[in-house]
Design a protein around this motif. Sequence first.
Motif, PDB file in Angstrom:
ATOM      1  N   LYS A   1      -2.361  32.952  86.614  1.00  0.00           N
ATOM      2  CA  LYS A   1      -1.782  34.086  87.013  1.00  0.00           C
ATOM      3  C   LYS A   1      -2.835  35.305  86.480  1.00  0.00           C
ATOM      4  O   LYS A   1      -2.948  36.321  87.269  1.00  0.00           O
ATOM      5  CB  LYS A   1      -0.308  34.457  86.512  1.00  0.00           C
ATOM      6  CG  LYS A   1       0.704  33.495  87.351  1.00  0.00           C
ATOM      7  CD  LYS A   1       2.123  33.420  86.670  1.00  0.00           C
ATOM      8  CE  LYS A   1       2.580  34.851  86.597  1.00  0.00           C
ATOM      9  NZ  LYS A   1       3.995  34.531  85.958  1.00  0.00           N
ATOM     10  N   ARG A   2      -3.053  35.105  85.251  1.00  0.00           N
ATOM     11  CA  ARG A   2      -4.063  36.371  84.481  1.00  0.00           C
ATOM     12  C   ARG A   2      -5.313  36.312  85.260  1.00  0.00           C
ATOM     13  O   ARG A   2      -5.750  37.320  85.599  1.00  0.00           O
ATOM     14  CB  ARG A   2      -4.184  35.890  83.295  1.00  0.00           C
ATOM     15  CG  ARG A   2      -5.021  37.174  82.462  1.00  0.00           C
ATOM     16  CD  ARG A   2      -5.402  36.748  80.979  1.00  0.00           C
ATOM     17  NE  ARG A   2      -6.074  35.452  80.606  1.00  0.00           N
ATOM     18  CZ  ARG A   2      -5.529  34.454  80.509  1.00  0.00           C
ATOM     19  NH1 ARG A   2      -4.278  34.218  80.231  1.00  0.00           N
ATOM     20  NH2 ARG A   2      -6.580  33.501  80.209  1.00  0.00           N
TER      21      ARG A   2
ATOM     22  N   GLU B   1      -0.047  30.707  83.335  1.00  0.00           N
ATOM     23  CA  GLU B   1      -0.108  32.026  82.637  1.00  0.00           C
ATOM     24  C   GLU B   1      -1.499  32.411  82.795  1.00  0.00           C
ATOM     25  O   GLU B   1      -2.156  33.293  83.291  1.00  0.00           O
ATOM     26  CB  GLU B   1       0.146  32.362  81.412  1.00  0.00           C
ATOM     27  CG  GLU B   1       1.814  32.188  81.244  1.00  0.00           C
ATOM     28  CD  GLU B   1       2.511  33.453  82.066  1.00  0.00           C
ATOM     29  OE1 GLU B   1       1.981  34.661  81.907  1.00  0.00           O
ATOM     30  OE2 GLU B   1       3.413  33.164  82.638  1.00  0.00           O
TER      31      GLU B   1
ATOM     32  N   SER C   1       3.435  25.722  81.523  1.00  0.00           N
ATOM     33  CA  SER C   1       3.435  27.177  81.415  1.00  0.00           C
ATOM     34  C   SER C   1       2.152  28.046  80.805  1.00  0.00           C
ATOM     35  O   SER C   1       1.838  29.000  81.464  1.00  0.00           O
ATOM     36  CB  SER C   1       4.614  27.520  80.560  1.00  0.00           C
ATOM     37  OG  SER C   1       4.482  27.034  79.121  1.00  0.00           O
TER      38      SER C   1
END
Length: 516
Positions: free
Chosen positions: A173-174, A170, A166
């Motif tokens: 995605k960032r 993230e 996870s």
Amino acid sequence: MAEKVVVTKKQFEILGVVAELGSVDVYTLSSRIGLSPEDVMRDLAELAGKNLVELSSQQAISHELTEHGVRYLNDGLPEEQALKVFRKCLNSKIGDFVDCLAKNSKLTPEDASVALQILVKSNCVKVGPNSVVVLGDEARCLELREQSAYLRSALLNLSRGTGVSSQDLETLKRRKMVVAKRKSVLVVRARGDLAEMIRRGHVVPGKLLTVVLPSQYKEAEGVVVKKFDLNVPPPSIKYSSTHPFMDFIKQLREILVSMGFEEVRGPHVEAEFWNFDVLFQPQDHPAREIHDTFFVLNRALVDVPTQALEVVKRVHEEGWKYTWDPSRALRLVLRTQCTAVSARTIYYRGGGEYRAFTIDRVFRPENLDAKHSMEFYQLDGIIVGKDVNFKHLLYFFKEFAAALGIKDVWFKPGYFPFTEPSVEGYIKHPVLGWVEVFPGGVFRPEVMEMLGAGGYKAVAWGIGVDRLAMWFMGIDDIRLLFAKDLDLLRSVAKKPLPYFLGTTSGRDVVVRPSPE
């Protein structure tokens, strides 16, 4: 269930997977038996009709690589590529350092700028006095190399469907390498004790018959006969219709005509004279090179008046201070802009008070991606008159945006060789963000002089029709405008046509000083 149920061999294989897992999504199920999800949908419906399985739909989130993610996976993350070449670029100013990174790698200027920020943040390099980039801590460079390799491996795992932590997800995605998408997934569940029914022989595989011969009237045991259900309504006939993109272009024409414009046309194969020279674009301009223009080797007849050559030669040599070559002006190209049509219109019509527009294809050697294509549509237009000014252009953009139902526009100063002042107008796409669609400006006096309309003024624009259509149709890839997917085309065709001028007003358009 005492009565024996005969299913096809494929359906028996499907039931075996469902009985084993109890509950399974259609993607996992189809991959287990080596078929596509589409190949098992009819069988699942028949099994549900026999009360052997239960079907339901669930919302699931999947993560897909963005355009950046695909590029970084193939070529390396920006910091990965930069770490291989950055030593060649040290001891130079920030701008030169970024240019050097891009020149010595596959980085775009934007990615090279991102790479510099990461190098500075990790203390691998520092920005010293006078904005000069110098070497920082060597150990931090090694750490950054390991971190970037690890992050790229996470990106690779995600692309293969093996999953990532996870925290890594993230981070991806960032950095806009991965985007989350929500989709509906069909889930198949076993009804009753399916495994026990199969074990006891209450559910057995059989041969499927879709055509029954007279000799087969007496059905043998273990045969599945496909029966006709005359109560099932036949599928409705899909009548042919025009392409939704062509409908959109037709509506643009109607809006322009309602605003008092006249449509004009011009050739696709054009002389550089009309495409560049009369627009005061010097013959050594980069846009006139092979990487930005398609050149035509075959000869074709393109009208270029002799007297116009003399005027253009004089204006170019006085304005740009170089020797203008008439032979270059006569070379043929696939037009790169519909402004060539506007130039022809002014030259042959001369001064006066009039408005004209053209919507047609233009051609540029672009790399095909979500927002660019080698062939696209452009809406070019002009307003000519004695007292025409920059305010008329901005008012036109606002009224045109309002007629399409666009409520949010952002303008900023722009630069084009043939207009001054110039502007670039942006609209907000729900997925792609702010996209430029409204470039325009006031024709320079040199352009009007070369076109034989000295003493008159003209505002001109070249609107990106394809990008407008993407916003209007709710799609995020320019390639979908030419897709063969009938379901997609029917879905976008259902959207109401734009508003006619008069049902809305440009006063409703919000003009932002800067994007969000």
